[in-house]
Structure formats: structure tokens, C-alpha cells
Design a protein around this motif. Sequence first.
Motif: not given
Length: 365
Positions: A153-168
Motif C-alpha cells: 500500500i501507498c499510505i501517504l504522499i508528501f506533495a502539494g501546497g508546501g511540497g517540493h517544487r522540483n525533483e526530490v
Amino acid sequence: SPNLSRRACRSREYKLCSKHTEGKRPLYAIGFNFIDARYYDVFATVGGNRVTTYRGLPDGNLAVLQAYIDADDAQSFYTLSWACDLDGTPLLVAAGSNAVIRVINCATEKLFKSFLGHGDSINEIRTQPLKPSLFISASKDESVRLWNVHTGICILIFAGGGGHRNEVLSVDFHPSDIYRIASCGMDNTVKIWSMKEFWPYVEKSFTWTDLPSKFPTKFVQFPLMTSVVHSNYVDCTRWLGDFILSKSVDNEIVLWEPKIKEQGPGEGSIDVLQKYPVPDCDIWFIKFSCDFHFNQLAIGNREGKIYVWEVQASPPVLITRLSSPQCKMPIRQTAVSFDGSTILACGEDGSIYRWDEVEHQAAKN
């Protein structure tokens, strides 16, 4: 938290014990298995479409244990992490250019699972040391994802409003605070995230019996803090207790303390504690590593040299600098053994280099 000690540090002497050339394709990652005490002498590498496991022999040589060749010839693996299933089965998680995460069962030498979800290549995978069936992945698609290896399972995705703006480019779990992670990337920032309010979903992922695709994956949009410690790509970050080690392409690793303001998400300040210079380390995608207890940090550079720092000494102490006439290519990653007595390096030339501490038996032979 580690106390940076003003202790007298002894320099340690290492000698090159062996060089093993795996193939023509660059090796981007190498790592010892710290998850399972039975396998502390086992490590893995990834390069091209292959994942190889080795045992470091007491005489200083390396023995190939197994090789997994990916079905996709065009795959270029960039990262690996050791994990384990709930019953303790040793697993290797590897990913790279084709965005599919492969989980290999090291007991059966077979593919255990493939995880799909990222929209672009995957730059780093890390396992949760307190719950080694959880891992996180950092991707070119500007997101970090948390996965459960057992249920797929993919539980969480850390992205969006305050997320990274380029490659992590890099990601790490906090060593003792199970809710906390750090990530960094091409937007020059290091972000600290908390999973605390989403933890019920993490727990639910262990008992989920329906299809993994039906799991209510949640977006974590806002980090606790975004910090600009570097003025260029940040390609490796690791927790040192509550402090953070991070590096960019400016020939140094920085140790700093995040000071998070509880009231406003994303607020906070940083205290730079100290810096570890690494000459000729001005290209990106060079990763550092430490022994299990974070006493020593090893990092290669683009000239094939390796710098070994006493990481918790203040001011920092350069324990040794390793080099070999055979090795003139960029070292993409190092691996330090559990007790720090062996240092491995892999890089652009498709070779693995092994140094052993001279006081240890292997180096005496």
C-alpha cells in the motif's frame, strides 16, 4: 540527541583490501544491511538494471551472493534500501529511472512485489528503522511517498501546497521520532514533515485486506518546516539525532539544527552547528553514509577520493582520506560497516572498493 563532544579523536588507518568490478555501468548506490544482525556483513549494490548482494569476507575479499536482473533492460537503478517483511524475511527495495519500485525477497532470490505510483524516476529509498516494513521514496515527480512493503500500500504522499517544487533527491526517517521525516531536492530546500495526524492510516495499512488500490491514500501537503541551508541542489540528507546533516554541490556537508515553531506550519529557523569540507565534491548525486552509531561519516568525491569524518566531534575531525591510483572516477556512494571497520565505495567506473581498518584482522592478512 547526539552531544557534539570536544573529545580527542584518534585517527583510524585503513588499507585497500579489494576491488571488484561488477560491470561497465555506473554503480549509484551501495549499502550494508543494518536491519538484521545476522546479515551485518552483507551489502548490496545497484547499477544498470541489476541488483547484486555480496558478503564481505573476513579475509578482505567480497563474495557475490546473488544478482537480480530487472526485466526492463533500459532500467537504471539509482537507489536501494534493506527492509524486512513482518515475519523477518530480508527484502531489498530498489528503484530508479523507470519509476517502478522493485522489492526482492533475498531468501528466495525472487521478485516479491512491484510498486507503481510515482510518475517519474526515483532518486532515493529509505527504510523506517523502527518499523522496517515501512519505506519512503523520493522522486523526480516532486513527491515523497510512504509505502507498506507487506501489504503493497501507498499510505501517504508528501506533495502539494508546501511540497517540493522540483525533483526530490533524498529523504530520511528520524531515528527515534517515528512520525518525522526530512526530504531535500533540486529546489534547494530541506523540508521536515510530520506524519503524526496521519498515523491512523499508517496503522490501518498493516491490517488492510482489500486491494491496495482501494486504500485511502492521504496527501500530506504542508511540512512542519522548509529550510534553505544551501543555495543549490540538496542531494543527500540524514538525521543525526534531532540535528540534520545535508549536502549540496558546494564542497561541504553542513550539520544544522532545525528550530520548529509549533504554532505556524512551515515556520522556523535554523542554527548551523558545523561544516565538514569535502574538496572536489561539486557535482550532484553524491551520497554520504555513516556506520550504525553515526560515529563516522564517509563521502566520496568526483576524483575518486573518500573523506572520513568523525561526525560527532566538535570541531569535526577528519579521521582519514582514502584514495587509490586505480580509482579516479566519481564515487557516487559509500557504505560504512556496522562498527566502522570497513568502508566501501562504488561509482562511475562500475567497481566496488573495499577498505578495512588496519587494526582489524582482515587488513593484517
